[in-house]
Design an enzyme around this catalytic site. Structure first.
Site, PDB file in Angstrom:
ATOM      1  N   CYS A 214       0.849  -1.289  -0.079  1.00 45.99           N
ATOM      2  CA  CYS A 214      -0.057   0.023   0.025  1.00 45.99           C
ATOM      3  C   CYS A 214       0.896   1.345  -0.161  1.00 45.99           C
ATOM      4  O   CYS A 214       0.581   2.223  -0.684  1.00 45.99           O
ATOM      5  CB  CYS A 214      -0.730   0.000   1.210  1.00 45.99           C
ATOM      6  N   CYS A 215       2.057   1.318   0.893  1.00 50.18           N
ATOM      7  CA  CYS A 215       2.877   2.460   0.885  1.00 50.18           C
ATOM      8  C   CYS A 215       3.376   2.517  -0.515  1.00 50.18           C
ATOM      9  O   CYS A 215       3.854   3.667  -0.754  1.00 50.18           O
ATOM     10  CB  CYS A 215       3.711   2.175   1.892  1.00 50.18           C
TER      11      CYS A 215
ATOM     12  N   CYS B 128      -2.818   4.862  10.133  1.00 52.82           N
ATOM     13  CA  CYS B 128      -1.750   4.070  10.323  1.00 52.82           C
ATOM     14  C   CYS B 128      -0.913   4.898  11.223  1.00 52.82           C
ATOM     15  O   CYS B 128       0.271   4.765  11.652  1.00 52.82           O
ATOM     16  CB  CYS B 128      -0.903   3.935   8.852  1.00 52.82           C
TER      17      CYS B 128
ATOM     18  N   CYS C  17       7.942   3.635   5.468  1.00 52.76           N
ATOM     19  CA  CYS C  17       7.340   3.275   4.296  1.00 52.76           C
ATOM     20  C   CYS C  17       7.714   3.035   3.061  1.00 52.76           C
ATOM     21  O   CYS C  17       7.362   2.774   2.091  1.00 52.76           O
ATOM     22  CB  CYS C  17       6.192   4.332   4.470  1.00 52.76           C
TER      23      CYS C  17
ATOM     24  N   CYS D 219      -0.420   8.625   7.087  1.00 55.68           N
ATOM     25  CA  CYS D 219      -1.744   8.258   6.877  1.00 55.68           C
ATOM     26  C   CYS D 219      -2.793   8.156   8.169  1.00 55.68           C
ATOM     27  O   CYS D 219      -2.113   7.542   9.005  1.00 55.68           O
ATOM     28  CB  CYS D 219      -2.033   7.306   6.041  1.00 55.68           C
TER      29      CYS D 219
HETATM   30 FE1  SF4 Z   1      -1.296   2.890   3.161  1.00 57.45          FE
HETATM   31 FE2  SF4 Z   1      -0.958   3.121   5.580  1.00 57.45          FE
HETATM   32 FE3  SF4 Z   1       1.266   3.268   3.992  1.00 57.45          FE
HETATM   33 FE4  SF4 Z   1      -0.829   5.287   3.968  1.00 57.45          FE
HETATM   34  S1  SF4 Z   1       0.762   4.725   5.662  1.00 57.45           S
HETATM   35  S2  SF4 Z   1       0.048   4.189   2.381  1.00 57.45           S
HETATM   36  S3  SF4 Z   1      -2.667   3.927   4.455  1.00 57.45           S
HETATM   37  S4  SF4 Z   1      -0.108   1.407   4.378  1.00 57.45           S
END
Ligand code: SF4
Length: 278
Positions: free
Chosen positions: A161-162, A247, A272, A244
């Site tokens: 996701c990151c 998170c 991340c 985010c």
């Molecule tokens: Fe995804 Fe969380 Fe990374 Fe944001 S911090 S990109 S929501 S995993």
């Protein structure tokens, strides 16, 4: 500029960053056999990094950024998440009107408070901050496969996701840039303490500069307070490092700065992918 000014710094810097030695390729490949060249990651600049660290040490933040702008030809990009460190750097860039691009990553999952300080910053300094958003189709496909909060399923899922929401947009933001300024401080984590003032980022083929590397959190807080810099109101509610919304959580007194990021992962490295450690 402070009493040491930029003249002394530039004199020494031009000695250290000799034109014939300062290409990325030269820095990356110096002393390496050809077989190693495809495997280099963010390597320290060795002697050059030590000299740059020595030169940066007596300078204040504004002087460090002005010196970097004077020394480095080509585009310099500063990436901000509007945390305290990034706000201090934005202040130093914007009050000097330095030709350094300021870019943020609107991941689609940010806190409303982050958007608020973004708007306040543009209003205070009268300059737009560029946004990079994730590729829409990639996000749609990832959510369809993993669910909207699928990043909680595993570290691999979270990193994916990151990668989509931050790392890929970072690559676009840095494309063609000569240098990348970040708000990394040594105190933030054991991994970040290894980064130094300057390093070659082989992945993006540029110089990565961390002008707050030796600052404490207290010094950053004092700077923001003393200069009336806009800051994210979440900092007043126990959020030390802000990313985010799903998170990031507030931390208790005594907890490490980044312990509120991806807290469900335990003691794993809390990064991340924007600042990998070789
Ligand atoms: Fe995804 Fe969380 Fe990374 Fe944001 S911090 S990109 S929501 S995993």
């Amino acid at each position: 500029m402070g009493p040491r000014g930029d003249i002394d710094f530039l004199f020494f810097a031009k000695l250290w960053f000799r034109t014939e030695d300062y290409s990325i390729d030269s820095q990356l490949h110096r002393g390496r056999p050809m077989s190693d060249r495809s495997r280099v990651h963010a390597q320290p600049l060795s002697d050059e990094a030590e000299r740059l660290a020595d030169a940066f040490a007596p300078l204040d933040l504004a002087e460090r950024l002005a010196a970097a702008r004077s020394i480095i030809g080509g585009r310099i990009v500063f990436t901000t998440s509007f945390g305290l460190e990034d706000q201090a750097i934005s202040h130093a860039i914007l009050t000097q009107d330095l030709a350094i691009d300021i870019v943020t990553f609107d991941t689609g999952r940010l806190f409303p408070e982050t958007h608020q300080v973004w708007a306040e910053t543009e209003q205070r300094y009268g300059r737009r901050i560029e946004a990079r958003l994730p590729e829409q189709r990639s996000i749609e496909a990832w959510i369809a496969q993993n669910g909207v909060d699928g990043f909680r399923a595993s570290i691999v899922a979270r990193q994916a996701c990151c990668a989509l929401r931050k790392v890929e947009p970072l690559g676009r933001a840095l494309a063609g840039a000569a240098a990348w300024v970040t708000g990394v401080r040594a105190e933030q984590s054991a991994e970040r303490a290894m980064m130094g003032f300057a390093a070659i980022d082989a992945q993006h083929r540029l110089i990565k500069l961390n002008p707050l590397f030796d600052w404490t959190r207290e010094r950053v807080v004092d700077f923001v307070h003393d200069h009336g810099v806009p800051y994210n109101s979440l900092h007043d509610r126990g959020f030390l490092s802000i990313g985010c919304a799903p998170c990031t959580r507030a931390v208790a007194p005594g907890e490490s700065e980044r312990s509120g990021r991806w807290w469900w992962e335990g003691q794993e490295k809390r990064e991340c992918g924007l600042h990998p450690v070789a």
